[in-house]
Design a protein around this motif. Structure first.
Motif, mmCIF file in Angstrom:
data_model
loop_
_atom_site.group_PDB
_atom_site.id
_atom_site.type_symbol
_atom_site.label_atom_id
_atom_site.label_comp_id
_atom_site.label_asym_id
_atom_site.label_seq_id
_atom_site.Cartn_x
_atom_site.Cartn_y
_atom_site.Cartn_z
ATOM 1 N N HIS A 9 0.686 -1.105 0.049
ATOM 2 C CA HIS A 9 0.037 0.110 -0.063
ATOM 3 C C HIS A 9 0.888 0.965 0.070
ATOM 4 N N THR A 10 0.473 2.204 -0.753
ATOM 5 C CA THR A 10 1.161 3.616 -0.948
ATOM 6 C C THR A 10 2.476 3.348 -1.774
ATOM 7 N N GLY A 11 2.798 2.203 -2.161
ATOM 8 C CA GLY A 11 3.840 1.898 -2.957
ATOM 9 C C GLY A 11 5.250 1.872 -2.375
ATOM 10 N N SER A 12 5.254 1.682 -1.120
ATOM 11 C CA SER A 12 6.649 1.307 -0.538
ATOM 12 C C SER A 12 6.334 0.552 0.835
ATOM 13 N N SER B 114 10.944 12.472 2.472
ATOM 14 C CA SER B 114 11.230 12.797 1.149
ATOM 15 C C SER B 114 9.924 12.106 0.395
ATOM 16 N N GLY B 115 9.084 11.396 0.778
ATOM 17 C CA GLY B 115 7.893 10.934 0.126
ATOM 18 C C GLY B 115 7.330 9.680 0.531
ATOM 19 N N ASN B 116 8.055 8.615 0.791
ATOM 20 C CA ASN B 116 7.497 7.279 1.058
ATOM 21 C C ASN B 116 6.972 7.393 2.269
ATOM 22 N N HIS B 117 7.704 7.794 3.198
ATOM 23 C CA HIS B 117 7.324 7.892 4.974
ATOM 24 C C HIS B 117 6.095 8.615 4.823
ATOM 25 N N ALA B 118 6.265 9.729 3.918
ATOM 26 C CA ALA B 118 5.194 10.916 4.185
ATOM 27 C C ALA B 118 3.888 10.251 3.620
ATOM 28 N N GLN B 119 3.737 9.422 2.605
ATOM 29 C CA GLN B 119 2.707 8.694 2.019
ATOM 30 C C GLN B 119 2.122 7.653 3.112
ATOM 31 N N GLY B 120 3.129 6.775 3.550
ATOM 32 C CA GLY B 120 2.684 6.004 4.835
ATOM 33 C C GLY B 120 2.060 6.507 5.640
ATOM 34 N N ALA C 70 0.588 9.375 6.146
ATOM 35 C CA ALA C 70 -0.525 10.183 5.716
ATOM 36 C C ALA C 70 -1.832 9.070 5.690
ATOM 37 N N ALA C 71 -1.399 7.845 4.854
ATOM 38 C CA ALA C 71 -2.546 7.041 4.432
ATOM 39 C C ALA C 71 -2.723 6.270 5.842
ATOM 40 N N ALA C 72 -2.211 6.111 6.934
ATOM 41 C CA ALA C 72 -2.318 5.469 8.271
ATOM 42 C C ALA C 72 -3.361 6.465 8.739
ATOM 43 N N ALA C 73 -2.904 7.761 8.914
ATOM 44 C CA ALA C 73 -3.655 8.717 9.499
ATOM 45 C C ALA C 73 -5.092 8.684 9.155
ATOM 46 N N ARG C 74 -5.168 8.791 7.613
ATOM 47 C CA ARG C 74 -6.439 9.123 6.976
ATOM 48 C C ARG C 74 -7.497 7.686 7.597
ATOM 49 N N ALA C 75 -6.657 6.456 7.585
ATOM 50 C CA ALA C 75 -7.669 5.484 8.058
ATOM 51 C C ALA C 75 -8.086 5.500 9.497
ATOM 52 N N PHE C 76 -7.281 6.314 10.289
ATOM 53 C CA PHE C 76 -7.709 6.581 11.531
ATOM 54 C C PHE C 76 -8.656 7.768 11.974
ATOM 55 N N GLY C 77 -8.636 8.324 10.592
ATOM 56 C CA GLY C 77 -9.449 9.688 10.880
ATOM 57 C C GLY C 77 -8.808 10.776 11.674
ATOM 58 N N ILE C 78 -7.382 10.936 11.615
ATOM 59 C CA ILE C 78 -6.787 11.992 12.284
ATOM 60 C C ILE C 78 -6.094 12.866 11.385
ATOM 61 N N PRO C 79 -5.611 14.035 11.880
ATOM 62 C CA PRO C 79 -4.727 14.844 10.916
ATOM 63 C C PRO C 79 -3.165 14.543 10.647
ATOM 64 N N ALA C 80 -2.603 14.688 9.809
ATOM 65 C CA ALA C 80 -1.165 14.342 9.524
ATOM 66 C C ALA C 80 -0.794 15.708 8.923
ATOM 67 N N GLY D 216 1.087 12.752 -4.091
ATOM 68 C CA GLY D 216 0.596 11.759 -3.434
ATOM 69 C C GLY D 216 0.230 11.778 -1.966
ATOM 70 N N THR D 217 1.138 12.538 -1.408
ATOM 71 C CA THR D 217 0.915 12.721 0.082
ATOM 72 C C THR D 217 -0.317 13.735 0.257
ATOM 73 N N LYS D 218 -0.371 14.704 -0.492
ATOM 74 C CA LYS D 218 -1.492 15.382 -0.483
ATOM 75 C C LYS D 218 -2.820 14.951 -0.841
ATOM 76 N N MET D 219 -2.742 13.990 -1.767
ATOM 77 C CA MET D 219 -4.024 13.049 -2.197
ATOM 78 C C MET D 219 -4.540 12.375 -0.861
ATOM 79 N N LEU D 220 -3.542 11.808 -0.176
ATOM 80 C CA LEU D 220 -3.821 10.940 0.942
ATOM 81 C C LEU D 220 -4.190 11.835 1.891
ATOM 82 N N GLY D 221 -4.402 13.077 1.981
ATOM 83 C CA GLY D 221 -4.990 13.778 3.221
ATOM 84 C C GLY D 221 -3.887 14.642 3.990
ATOM 85 N N GLY D 222 -2.655 14.462 3.647
ATOM 86 C CA GLY D 222 -1.402 14.907 4.312
ATOM 87 C C GLY D 222 -1.226 16.473 3.996
ATOM 88 N N GLU D 223 -1.146 17.260 5.138
ATOM 89 C CA GLU D 223 -0.787 18.638 4.873
ATOM 90 C C GLU D 223 0.516 18.866 4.701
#
Length: 323
Positions: A45-48, A75-81, A83-93, A108-115
């Motif tokens: 999931h999230t490509g990494s 730099s991007g992969n931890h960011a997306q990981g 962001a995706a986990a935070a979105r699943a729990f319904g919390i800000p990231a 990709g990070t923005k699309m997953l809901g990360g600021e």
């Protein structure tokens, strides 16, 4: 850090993290002159592989702390990981990212809901300082990309899978080459395999010019890279090995291997041609070491991670032209 934390993380990620395949190709074996098995975390999931550590760390927080939100730098992969986990729990990231990170990863990070908050790593702006300040201002929990026990525990679940899948193939002895930046995946896999498959020896794999872990293992002290920016393998460009990860790698890992950026590009093209998977440059460095530096390993079997596949189309197209 200990093995019990990895087994606890494995229980929390079950049903949320993919069990990625262990792939092979006779063509890759022929190039390396050894049996090559590839752990395809680019299909996570999230490509990494970072989704493992992200889910592990976010799920380990108590509910009251978690609902306030989390912050990470990447730099991007931890960011997306994260962001995706935070979105699943319904919390800000909130995610602090270098301004020169691949556009695909920022988007990709923005699309997953990360600021996303950008910083200039070429000017040596300190992401750690930015993260600590924002965490304090907003009451967020900082989840570091590799120097974080629950992140390392989550990455260690990849090692549990490698042990299981290798055993299914009758492999009990192998050199395990792991794409290495700060050492979270490398140390997590090393801890997992030390407990479940002691015949397997982990080696960090890095690009030329950013081989701080290899140099640190050789010298016995944490070495720093001359620069953190500008390299093709953006996913694994870190200043130096982590404070938590380096002692683990020093205790459990063999010597580091190093490949050139050109070899990483060739490995990307070969992975696409023979395994039908997409690898980003940093995610292909372990396969590059396996294919072009196999003589530096001892076992007849090499297991290499493809740690991520989040690559811009232009970069991927240039890699394919190397065949």
């Amino acid at each position: 850090m200990n093995f019990d934390m990895i087994t606890a993380a494995a229980a929390r990620v079950q049903g949320h993290v993919r069990r990625t395949p262990l792939l092979s190709s006779p063509a890759l074996d022929a190039i390396a002159g050894k049996r090559i098995l590839v752990k395809a975390e680019c299909l996570q999931h999230t490509g990494s592989f970072k989704y493992r550590g992200g889910w592990s760390a976010v799920s380990a927080l108590d509910e009251e702390t978690r609902k306030k939100g989390v912050i990470a730098f990447s730099s991007g992969n931890h960011a997306q990981g994260i962001a995706a986990a935070a979105r699943a729990f319904g919390i800000p990231a909130v995610i602090i990212m270098p301004a020169d990170a691949p556009a695909l990863k920022i988007e990709g990070t923005k699309m997953l809901g990360g600021e996303v908050v950008l910083y200039d790593r070429a000017a040596r702006e300190c992401r750690e300082t930015i993260g600590k300040n924002l965490a304090k201002e907003r009451g967020l929990t900082l989840i570091k990309p590799y120097d974080e026990p629950e992140v390392i525990a989550g990455q260690g679940t990849c090692g549990l899978e490698i042990a299981e899948q290798a055993a299914e193939l009758g492999v009990t002895k192998a050199d395990i080459l792991v794409c290495c930046g700060g050492g979270g995946l490398t140390s997590g896999i090393a801890l997992a395999l030390a407990a479940t498959a002691p015949g397997m020896r982990v080696h960090p794999a890095e690009p030329e010019g950013y081989d701080d872990v290899a140099r640190s293992l050789q010298s016995g002290t944490r070495e720093r890279n001359a620069t953190e920016a500008g390299g093709l393998c953006d996913a694994i460009l870190t200043p130096m090995p982590g404070e938590i990860t380096f002692p683990i790698m020093s205790r459990l890992c063999g010597p580091g291997l190093v490949a050139s950026e050109a070899e990483a590009q060739k490995a990307m093209a070969l992975a696409f041609r023979h395994l039908k998977v997409v690898a980003e440059p940093g995610g292909a460095i372990a396969l590059a070491c396996a294919l072009f530096h196999a003589q530096e390993t001892e076992s007849d079997t090499i297991i290499a991670t493809i740690s991520g596949g989040n690559v811009d189309p232009e970069t991927f197209a240039r890699a394919l032209q190397t065949l």
